[in-house]
Design a protein around this motif. Structure first.
Motif, PDB file in Angstrom:
ATOM      1  N   HIS A  35       0.840  -1.187   0.000  1.00 28.78           N
ATOM      2  CA  HIS A  35       0.000   0.000   0.000  1.00 28.78           C
ATOM      3  C   HIS A  35       0.881   1.246   0.000  1.00 28.78           C
ATOM      4  O   HIS A  35       1.959   1.257   0.606  1.00 28.78           O
ATOM      5  CB  HIS A  35      -0.889   0.061   1.252  1.00 28.78           C
ATOM      6  CG  HIS A  35      -1.773  -1.122   1.446  1.00 28.78           C
ATOM      7  ND1 HIS A  35      -2.827  -1.408   0.622  1.00 28.78           N
ATOM      8  CD2 HIS A  35      -1.753  -2.094   2.403  1.00 28.78           C
ATOM      9  CE1 HIS A  35      -3.437  -2.498   1.054  1.00 28.78           C
ATOM     10  NE2 HIS A  35      -2.811  -2.939   2.118  1.00 28.78           N
ATOM     11  N   PRO A  36       0.447   2.346  -0.613  1.00 29.19           N
ATOM     12  CA  PRO A  36       1.162   3.614  -0.461  1.00 29.19           C
ATOM     13  C   PRO A  36       1.116   4.074   0.997  1.00 29.19           C
ATOM     14  O   PRO A  36       0.104   3.879   1.686  1.00 29.19           O
ATOM     15  CB  PRO A  36       0.375   4.578  -1.352  1.00 29.19           C
ATOM     16  CG  PRO A  36      -0.431   3.713  -2.266  1.00 29.19           C
ATOM     17  CD  PRO A  36      -0.723   2.469  -1.494  1.00 29.19           C
ATOM     18  N   GLY A  37       2.206   4.679   1.460  1.00 35.82           N
ATOM     19  CA  GLY A  37       2.247   5.147   2.847  1.00 35.82           C
ATOM     20  C   GLY A  37       3.297   6.225   3.034  1.00 35.82           C
ATOM     21  O   GLY A  37       3.676   6.930   2.101  1.00 35.82           O
ATOM     22  N   GLY A  38       3.793   6.338   4.267  1.00 35.61           N
ATOM     23  CA  GLY A  38       4.693   7.414   4.660  1.00 35.61           C
ATOM     24  C   GLY A  38       3.905   8.505   5.351  1.00 35.61           C
ATOM     25  O   GLY A  38       2.827   8.894   4.886  1.00 35.61           O
ATOM     26  N   LYS A  39       4.410   8.991   6.470  1.00 37.44           N
ATOM     27  CA  LYS A  39       3.645   9.957   7.262  1.00 37.44           C
ATOM     28  C   LYS A  39       3.259  11.209   6.467  1.00 37.44           C
ATOM     29  O   LYS A  39       2.134  11.687   6.540  1.00 37.44           O
ATOM     30  CB  LYS A  39       4.427  10.350   8.517  1.00 37.44           C
ATOM     31  CG  LYS A  39       4.361   9.318   9.623  1.00 37.44           C
ATOM     32  CD  LYS A  39       4.940   9.858  10.915  1.00 37.44           C
ATOM     33  CE  LYS A  39       4.644   8.902  12.046  1.00 37.44           C
ATOM     34  NZ  LYS A  39       3.200   8.756  12.288  1.00 37.44           N
ATOM     35  N   GLY A  40       4.195  11.741   5.726  1.00 35.54           N
ATOM     36  CA  GLY A  40       3.886  12.941   4.955  1.00 35.54           C
ATOM     37  C   GLY A  40       2.810  12.686   3.922  1.00 35.54           C
ATOM     38  O   GLY A  40       1.844  13.447   3.801  1.00 35.54           O
ATOM     39  N   ALA A  41       2.977  11.592   3.176  1.00 34.04           N
ATOM     40  CA  ALA A  41       2.005  11.264   2.135  1.00 34.04           C
ATOM     41  C   ALA A  41       0.641  10.960   2.736  1.00 34.04           C
ATOM     42  O   ALA A  41      -0.393  11.392   2.211  1.00 34.04           O
ATOM     43  CB  ALA A  41       2.515  10.071   1.325  1.00 34.04           C
ATOM     44  N   ASN A  42       0.616  10.219   3.832  1.00 31.94           N
ATOM     45  CA  ASN A  42      -0.659   9.894   4.476  1.00 31.94           C
ATOM     46  C   ASN A  42      -1.382  11.153   4.938  1.00 31.94           C
ATOM     47  O   ASN A  42      -2.593  11.304   4.749  1.00 31.94           O
ATOM     48  CB  ASN A  42      -0.429   8.983   5.685  1.00 31.94           C
ATOM     49  CG  ASN A  42       0.126   7.631   5.323  1.00 31.94           C
ATOM     50  OD1 ASN A  42       0.122   7.221   4.159  1.00 31.94           O
ATOM     51  ND2 ASN A  42       0.636   6.919   6.317  1.00 31.94           N
ATOM     52  N   GLN A  43      -0.658  12.043   5.585  1.00 36.39           N
ATOM     53  CA  GLN A  43      -1.277  13.259   6.108  1.00 36.39           C
ATOM     54  C   GLN A  43      -1.749  14.163   4.976  1.00 36.39           C
ATOM     55  O   GLN A  43      -2.795  14.818   5.079  1.00 36.39           O
ATOM     56  CB  GLN A  43      -0.302  13.975   7.047  1.00 36.39           C
ATOM     57  CG  GLN A  43      -0.067  13.183   8.330  1.00 36.39           C
ATOM     58  CD  GLN A  43       1.039  13.733   9.205  1.00 36.39           C
ATOM     59  OE1 GLN A  43       1.487  14.860   9.004  1.00 36.39           O
ATOM     60  NE2 GLN A  43       1.481  12.956  10.170  1.00 36.39           N
ATOM     61  N   ALA A  44      -0.994  14.187   3.885  1.00 36.24           N
ATOM     62  CA  ALA A  44      -1.396  14.985   2.733  1.00 36.24           C
ATOM     63  C   ALA A  44      -2.702  14.469   2.141  1.00 36.24           C
ATOM     64  O   ALA A  44      -3.637  15.240   1.878  1.00 36.24           O
ATOM     65  CB  ALA A  44      -0.292  14.971   1.671  1.00 36.24           C
ATOM     66  N   LEU A  45      -2.797  13.152   1.938  1.00 38.27           N
ATOM     67  CA  LEU A  45      -4.013  12.599   1.347  1.00 38.27           C
ATOM     68  C   LEU A  45      -5.185  12.679   2.320  1.00 38.27           C
ATOM     69  O   LEU A  45      -6.328  12.915   1.902  1.00 38.27           O
ATOM     70  CB  LEU A  45      -3.780  11.152   0.913  1.00 38.27           C
ATOM     71  CG  LEU A  45      -4.919  10.504   0.125  1.00 38.27           C
ATOM     72  CD1 LEU A  45      -5.265  11.320  -1.115  1.00 38.27           C
ATOM     73  CD2 LEU A  45      -4.573   9.066  -0.250  1.00 38.27           C
ATOM     74  N   ALA A  46      -4.909  12.523   3.616  1.00 41.05           N
ATOM     75  CA  ALA A  46      -5.980  12.661   4.607  1.00 41.05           C
ATOM     76  C   ALA A  46      -6.586  14.056   4.553  1.00 41.05           C
ATOM     77  O   ALA A  46      -7.812  14.217   4.501  1.00 41.05           O
ATOM     78  CB  ALA A  46      -5.443  12.377   6.007  1.00 41.05           C
ATOM     79  N   ALA A  47      -5.747  15.086   4.548  1.00 44.48           N
ATOM     80  CA  ALA A  47      -6.246  16.468   4.486  1.00 44.48           C
ATOM     81  C   ALA A  47      -6.990  16.723   3.180  1.00 44.48           C
ATOM     82  O   ALA A  47      -8.002  17.422   3.160  1.00 44.48           O
ATOM     83  CB  ALA A  47      -5.084  17.445   4.643  1.00 44.48           C
ATOM     84  N   ARG A  48      -6.494  16.147   2.094  1.00 50.44           N
ATOM     85  CA  ARG A  48      -7.157  16.327   0.795  1.00 50.44           C
ATOM     86  C   ARG A  48      -8.550  15.694   0.802  1.00 50.44           C
ATOM     87  O   ARG A  48      -9.519  16.311   0.345  1.00 50.44           O
ATOM     88  CB  ARG A  48      -6.294  15.689  -0.306  1.00 50.44           C
ATOM     89  CG  ARG A  48      -6.916  15.771  -1.696  1.00 50.44           C
ATOM     90  CD  ARG A  48      -6.862  17.183  -2.241  1.00 50.44           C
ATOM     91  NE  ARG A  48      -7.577  17.282  -3.516  1.00 50.44           N
ATOM     92  CZ  ARG A  48      -8.765  17.882  -3.659  1.00 50.44           C
ATOM     93  NH1 ARG A  48      -9.370  18.443  -2.625  1.00 50.44           N
ATOM     94  NH2 ARG A  48      -9.341  17.940  -4.831  1.00 50.44           N
ATOM     95  N   ARG A  49      -8.658  14.487   1.311  1.00 51.37           N
ATOM     96  CA  ARG A  49      -9.962  13.814   1.335  1.00 51.37           C
ATOM     97  C   ARG A  49     -10.945  14.501   2.281  1.00 51.37           C
ATOM     98  O   ARG A  49     -12.153  14.348   2.133  1.00 51.37           O
ATOM     99  CB  ARG A  49      -9.791  12.344   1.733  1.00 51.37           C
ATOM    100  CG  ARG A  49      -9.167  11.491   0.638  1.00 51.37           C
ATOM    101  CD  ARG A  49      -9.188  10.025   0.966  1.00 51.37           C
ATOM    102  NE  ARG A  49      -8.614   9.239  -0.118  1.00 51.37           N
ATOM    103  CZ  ARG A  49      -8.382   7.933  -0.066  1.00 51.37           C
ATOM    104  NH1 ARG A  49      -8.677   7.260   1.044  1.00 51.37           N
ATOM    105  NH2 ARG A  49      -7.868   7.296  -1.094  1.00 51.37           N
ATOM    106  N   LEU A  50     -10.410  15.276   3.212  1.00 58.45           N
ATOM    107  CA  LEU A  50     -11.282  15.972   4.161  1.00 58.45           C
ATOM    108  C   LEU A  50     -11.607  17.398   3.716  1.00 58.45           C
ATOM    109  O   LEU A  50     -12.239  18.136   4.465  1.00 58.45           O
ATOM    110  CB  LEU A  50     -10.641  15.976   5.545  1.00 58.45           C
ATOM    111  CG  LEU A  50     -10.512  14.575   6.165  1.00 58.45           C
ATOM    112  CD1 LEU A  50      -9.679  14.630   7.442  1.00 58.45           C
ATOM    113  CD2 LEU A  50     -11.869  13.950   6.432  1.00 58.45           C
TER     114      LEU A  50
END
Length: 282
Positions: A35-50
């Motif tokens: 799966h794609p991951g990494g703290k920076g990438a995860n937080q970026a996509l989380a903020a985008r989806r929200l």
């Protein structure tokens, strides 16, 4: 709002096992996934989806894993124009073991993430900034120092940082282990500090005084990977939208809980509609 996230980009290789191994123990019967991951990438996509517009700054290798690591970010509409490709280092990889209850053990091979330098950053970072500590600390320090707006720092994984960074941050997010590492240093600045406590919720402080707390909705946990990163993205979006502290914590706790209900980091990140629906049902 447009948020800049500077942070790690990884490919997560996940073994879902009957139990987590002890030191020296071999556990068989696992199922493997990527799966794609990494703290920076995860937080970026989380903020985008929200609901936020998001630009991610980071580094990947010139390899096949980079495409996998960036795939969901690209599909999700995160601006990747500030992600550089390193010709010599591999894309970062996280090796993750997950048990049936969703608990995990993680070993990270940073690869190109550790080659993100202050020279890669712009002279000024306009708009809100989210940073973590999976990049070199000097790079994170430089990013925070160049930020002109709201700064959220997720002090994970825990590592020594300057007093300047702690005082500059408008929002610091840590879990209980990280909070114990930093102790009273967390509260030396005037910004807000949020301590997350997993299923027990989260508490917000300012100058060491508790401001608010919230607990997550009850969910059936499948994989906690990415839940903390989802919380960081969610609490930042909520506060930037002007939510009051308790409402912001409730929103972020709900988002983090939802992320734990599915396997993988980025595949599990909830949408704004999903978070609002579970809050409405509380």
């Amino acid at each position: 709002m447009r948020i800049t996230v500077i942070g790690s980009i990884n490919l997560d290789i996940v073994a879902s096992a009957p139990k987590l191994p002890r030191a020296g123990e071999t556990v068989t019967g696992a199922a493997l996934a990527r799966h794609p991951g990494g703290k920076g990438a995860n937080q970026a996509l989380a903020a985008r989806r929200l609901g936020a517009e998001v630009c991610l700054m980071g580094r990947v290798g010139d390899d096949a894993m980079a495409g996998e690591a960036l795939a969901l970010l690209d599909v999700g509409g995160v601006d990747l124009s500030a992600v550089e490709i390193d010709p010599t280092a591999p894309t970062g990889v996280a090796l993750i073991a997950v048990d049936p209850g969703g608990e995990n053990q993680i070993v990270v091979a940073a690869g190109a993430n550790h080659l993100v330098t202050p020279e890669q950053l712009p002279a000024r970072i306009e708009g809100p900034l989210i940073a973590q500590l999976e990049l070199p600390v000097e790079t994170v320090e430089a990013a925070v120092g160049r930020a002109t707006d709201f700064v959220c720092v997720n002090l994970a994984p825990a590592a020594p940082v300057s007093d300047q960074l702690l005082r500059r941050a408008d929002l610091i997010v840590v879990n209980e282990t990280e909070a114990a590492f930093y102790g009273d240093l967390l509260h030396h600045g005037g910004g807000r500090v949020v301590v997350t406590k997993g299923a027990k919720g989260a508490t917000m402080y300012q100058r060491g005084v508790q401001m608010a707390w919230a607990t997550p909705p009850h969910v059936t946990a499948v994989d906690a990977t990415g839940a903390g990163d989802t919380f960081v993205g969610a609490i930042t979006v909520a506060l930037l939208e002007g939510m009051e502290p308790e409402a912001a914590l409730t929103f972020a706790c709900a988002a983090g809980a939802l992320a734990a209900t599915k396997a993988g980091a980025q595949p599990s990140l909830p949408t704004r509609a999903e978070v609002e629906a579970i809050i409405t049902g509380l």
